[in-house]
Design an enzyme around this catalytic site. Structure first.
Site, PDB file in Angstrom:
ATOM      1  N   SER A   1       0.892  -1.315  -0.218  1.00 33.01           N
ATOM      2  CA  SER A   1      -0.068  -0.090   0.097  1.00 33.01           C
ATOM      3  C   SER A   1       0.948   1.366  -0.071  1.00 33.01           C
ATOM      4  O   SER A   1       1.889   1.187   0.402  1.00 33.01           O
ATOM      5  CB  SER A   1      -0.875   0.000   1.207  1.00 33.01           C
ATOM      6  OG  SER A   1      -1.600  -1.109   1.139  1.00 33.01           O
TER       7      SER A   1
HETATM    8  N1  SAM Z   1      -0.237  -4.752   4.119  1.00 36.08           N
HETATM    9  C1  SAM Z   1       0.333  -5.223   2.880  1.00 36.08           C
HETATM   10  C2  SAM Z   1       1.737  -4.627   2.791  1.00 36.08           C
HETATM   11  O1  SAM Z   1       1.936  -3.802   3.652  1.00 36.08           O
HETATM   12  O2  SAM Z   1       2.414  -5.052   1.780  1.00 36.08           O
HETATM   13  C3  SAM Z   1      -0.275  -5.087   1.578  1.00 36.08           C
HETATM   14  C4  SAM Z   1      -1.524  -6.020   1.515  1.00 36.08           C
HETATM   15  S1  SAM Z   1      -2.378  -5.942  -0.061  1.00 36.08           S
HETATM   16  C5  SAM Z   1      -2.583  -4.544  -0.570  1.00 36.08           C
HETATM   17  C6  SAM Z   1      -3.470  -7.082   0.195  1.00 36.08           C
HETATM   18  C7  SAM Z   1      -3.198  -8.550   0.594  1.00 36.08           C
HETATM   19  O3  SAM Z   1      -4.632  -9.224   1.286  1.00 36.08           O
HETATM   20  C8  SAM Z   1      -2.773  -9.496  -0.470  1.00 36.08           C
HETATM   21  O4  SAM Z   1      -1.593  -9.932  -0.208  1.00 36.08           O
HETATM   22  C9  SAM Z   1      -3.949 -10.356  -0.520  1.00 36.08           C
HETATM   23  O5  SAM Z   1      -3.287 -11.775  -0.985  1.00 36.08           O
HETATM   24  C10 SAM Z   1      -4.441 -10.428   0.885  1.00 36.08           C
HETATM   25  N2  SAM Z   1      -5.656 -10.987   0.805  1.00 36.08           N
HETATM   26  C11 SAM Z   1      -6.843 -11.033   0.126  1.00 36.08           C
HETATM   27  N3  SAM Z   1      -7.913 -11.554   0.683  1.00 36.08           N
HETATM   28  C12 SAM Z   1      -7.383 -12.275   1.584  1.00 36.08           C
HETATM   29  C13 SAM Z   1      -7.873 -13.078   2.924  1.00 36.08           C
HETATM   30  N4  SAM Z   1      -9.122 -13.464   2.695  1.00 36.08           N
HETATM   31  N5  SAM Z   1      -7.234 -13.552   3.796  1.00 36.08           N
HETATM   32  C14 SAM Z   1      -5.762 -13.210   3.825  1.00 36.08           C
HETATM   33  N6  SAM Z   1      -5.287 -12.200   3.163  1.00 36.08           N
HETATM   34  C15 SAM Z   1      -5.892 -11.706   2.026  1.00 36.08           C
END
Ligand code: SAM
Length: 214
Positions: free
Chosen positions: A62
């Protein structure tokens, strides 16, 4: 050669302090954590730009401001147990680990959680527990949490996560249609949940049993 530490401090001043990030603990953590360690080599020179970056597997790290405003909204003082849904690169996880007692982080893509675990271990964090799975279910065995942060966009607020909030606990979550959402902070007071809008945002989808269907 680029001075990434200087760029990091400039990011904190220009992108965070000049906007509405006022929690000095959050500013200090953002000034400390090397965001370049969490992005692929090709993107390291862009680490302090005011935008999200790709981290592989179709996912993103993000924008620094979004990490800061979400973290600030959790109102951590230092002794909290925090659940993070969506480990991604592990950058947000590191910021949380600086600011609370224990972080429980859940990621559905095994390759990402494995990489994040190595990065965070190399940086010396010992207060993070990792779970490979569907974070829309929360982490019932470890509940309740003083704060829950969801770093992917949900179609609606999962009841499963509300039920895992401790009394007075905060849930920070982007909610809305697939390609544009609103960031909400939800605070638990007994069986009542106070919902406040923070800002508009754009996140990758939260996929899972209580999120978007694949
Ligand atoms: N906070 C992270 C960082 O600092 O890099 C960015 C996260 S990215 C915007 C969103 C993440 O949520 C992705 O890696 C995606 O695979 C994960 N995600 C989506 N659905 C999910 C779920 N049901 N459970 C766990 N992770 C999930």
């Amino acid at each position: 050669m680029r001075d990434l530490q200087k760029e990091r401090l400039a990011m904190v001043e220009e992108q965070l302090r000049k906007r509405d990030i006022v929690d000095h603990r959050v500013l200090k953590a953002m000034a400390k954590i090397p965001r370049q360690s969490f992005v692929p080599a090709d993107y390291q020179s862009f680490a302090y730009e005011d935008r999200p970056l790709p981290i592989g597997e179709g996912q993103t790290i993000s924008q620094p401001y979004m990490v800061a405003i979400m973290t600030q909204s959790l109102e951590m003082k230092g002794d909290e147990r925090i659940l993070e849904v969506g480990t991604g690169s592990g950058y947000q996880t590191a910021i949380l680990a600086e600011l609370c007692r224990l972080v429980f982080t859940v990621e559905r893509i095994p390759a990402l959680i494995q990489k994040a675990r190595v990065t965070l271990q190399e940086l010396g964090y010992r207060n993070i527990l990792f779970l490979d799975g569907d974070g829309t279910k929360g982490w019932p065995k470890k509940a309740p949490f003083d704060g829950i942060i969801v770093t992917a966009g949900a179609p609606e607020i999962p009841e499963t996560l509300l039920s895992q909030l401790a009394e007075g606990g905060r849930l920070v979550i982007p909610v809305g249609p697939r390609y544009t959402q609103t960031l909400y902070k939800v605070t638990r007071k007994g069986d009542h949940f106070k919902k406040e809008e923070i800002t508009g945002c754009v996140f990758v989808p939260l996929l899972g049993d209580y999120g978007w269907k694949e």
